[in-house]
Write an enzyme that holds these catalytic residues in place. Sequence first.
Site, PDB file in Angstrom:
ATOM      1  N   GLN A   1      -0.748   7.216  -7.992  1.00 36.03           N
ATOM      2  CA  GLN A   1       0.340   6.920  -7.062  1.00 36.03           C
ATOM      3  C   GLN A   1      -0.130   7.127  -5.612  1.00 36.03           C
ATOM      4  OE1 GLN A   1       3.371   5.645  -7.143  1.00 36.03           O
ATOM      5  NE2 GLN A   1       3.289   5.202  -9.325  1.00 36.03           N
ATOM      6  N   SER A   2      -1.207   6.471  -5.258  1.00 36.15           N
ATOM      7  CA  SER A   2      -1.804   6.630  -3.933  1.00 36.15           C
ATOM      8  C   SER A   2      -1.049   5.836  -2.874  1.00 36.15           C
ATOM      9  CB  SER A   2      -3.263   6.172  -3.965  1.00 36.15           C
ATOM     10  OG  SER A   2      -3.797   6.073  -2.665  1.00 36.15           O
ATOM     11  N   ASN A   3      -0.533   6.545  -1.882  1.00 36.36           N
ATOM     12  CA  ASN A   3       0.080   5.879  -0.734  1.00 36.36           C
ATOM     13  C   ASN A   3      -0.979   5.162   0.098  1.00 36.36           C
ATOM     14  OD1 ASN A   3       2.884   6.825  -1.064  1.00 36.36           O
ATOM     15  ND2 ASN A   3       1.998   8.837  -0.691  1.00 36.36           N
TER      16      ASN A   3
END
Length: 364
Positions: A102-104
Site C-alpha cells: 500500500q505504497s503512497n
Amino acid sequence: MPEAQGDQQNETSATSQASLALCKDLSARLATFPRIRLGHLPTPLEPMDRLSEMLGGPRIWIKRDDCTGLAGGGNKTRKLEFLIADAMEKGATCVITQGATQSNHARQTAAAAATQGLECHILLEDRTGYNDDPYNLNGNVLLDQLYGATISKRPGGADMAAEMEKLAEKLKAGGQVPYIIPGGGSNPVGALGYVNCVRELVEQAAETDLSIDLLVNATGSAGTQAGLVAGLAAIESDIPLLGIGVRAPKERQEQSVFDLAVKTSQHLGSGAVVARNRVRANCDYVGPGYGLPTDSMKEAVTTLARTEGILLDPVYSGKGMAGLLDLTRKGQFKDLKNIVFLHTGGSTALFGYPEIFGLPGYID
C-alpha cells in the site's frame, strides 16, 4: 516583561528575519535544478484549534501536504517534481520504483509518470504478510493500475534495490531507457522537494507572525526529514525538528536521515553544514512493524477525523500523529506555544485497511 526575556525574544526575531532573508537565496539555488510543476503549492498551513483544546497543550498547526494535488495529494509530490524532471533530462522512457504493497509513493509516482508520458513499473514488497483482497487489490494498488503502472510482487525482506536493477537491465535489453527512483523518492534529488518545503513554511509563518517552536513529521525512508534538515541548515533556522519513526529503530533512523541530509546539502551546494544533533527521531510508536496497525495509530486517525475533519493514513501520518498526541499528553511540550505537524498525506491507504477501526456499520 523581564529584560532577559525581552532580549531572548529580540534575538529570536532577529534569527527569524535572517532565515527569511536566506529563503530568497535558497529559492534561487533551487531554481537551478530541473523541476516539473506537479503540485498545488504552497499547501495550506492551518491551526487545529479543536485538537489543541482537547489536548490542553500548545497550539498545534498542520502543514497540509496531503493537499499537494497529484493523485490525491501527499508528500511524494514535492520529491517527484525534481525526480521526474531529472528522469526527463536524462532521456528516460520509463521509471521504476518500489515500495510496500500500500505504497503512497508508488501511487504518486505512477501518476507523475503518466503526466509526462513515461511508462511506470512498480515493485511492491510484501512487508505485512496480509493476504486479504482489500489490502492487496484496493487503495493504492487499485490506483497504481488506473494510472497505467505495471505492478509486481516481491517477498518481504527482498533486496529491492537489486530487484529494480534487474528489471532495469531487462528493460534496457528491450530498447527502453529506464530511470530508477528509490523507495520513497528518498535520494538527494528527491529530498530537494523538502528543502523547498522549508522555504515555503518559513515564509508562510512570517506572513502570519507565527513563531514555530517545533516541527514534527513522520519519518520512514528518510527523504522528507532529510530534506527538512538540509533546508533548515541552508537558511540557518533554529526551528527544532522531530521525526516520529514508522519503520526503523531510533539509531538507524537518525543515521539514515543524517547521511541523506548531508548528501542533500552537498547536492544543493549551499555550503551549509548539517549538524548531527539537529537530527532527532522518536521511534517508540512503530509498533510491531512497518505498515502494521497499532492502537495508538487507530486512535490518532479517528481523533483527527472527528475533531478536525482531516484524514491521516495508517502507515505514516497516523503513527506520526500518535507520537505527537502521546508526547503532548505526557507534558513533553508544555513549555512550547506553537507546534507544526507536517501531514504527509496517504489517506488512500485507509481503503486497504477497512477492518482495523472496528466501525459499527449501518445502525438499522
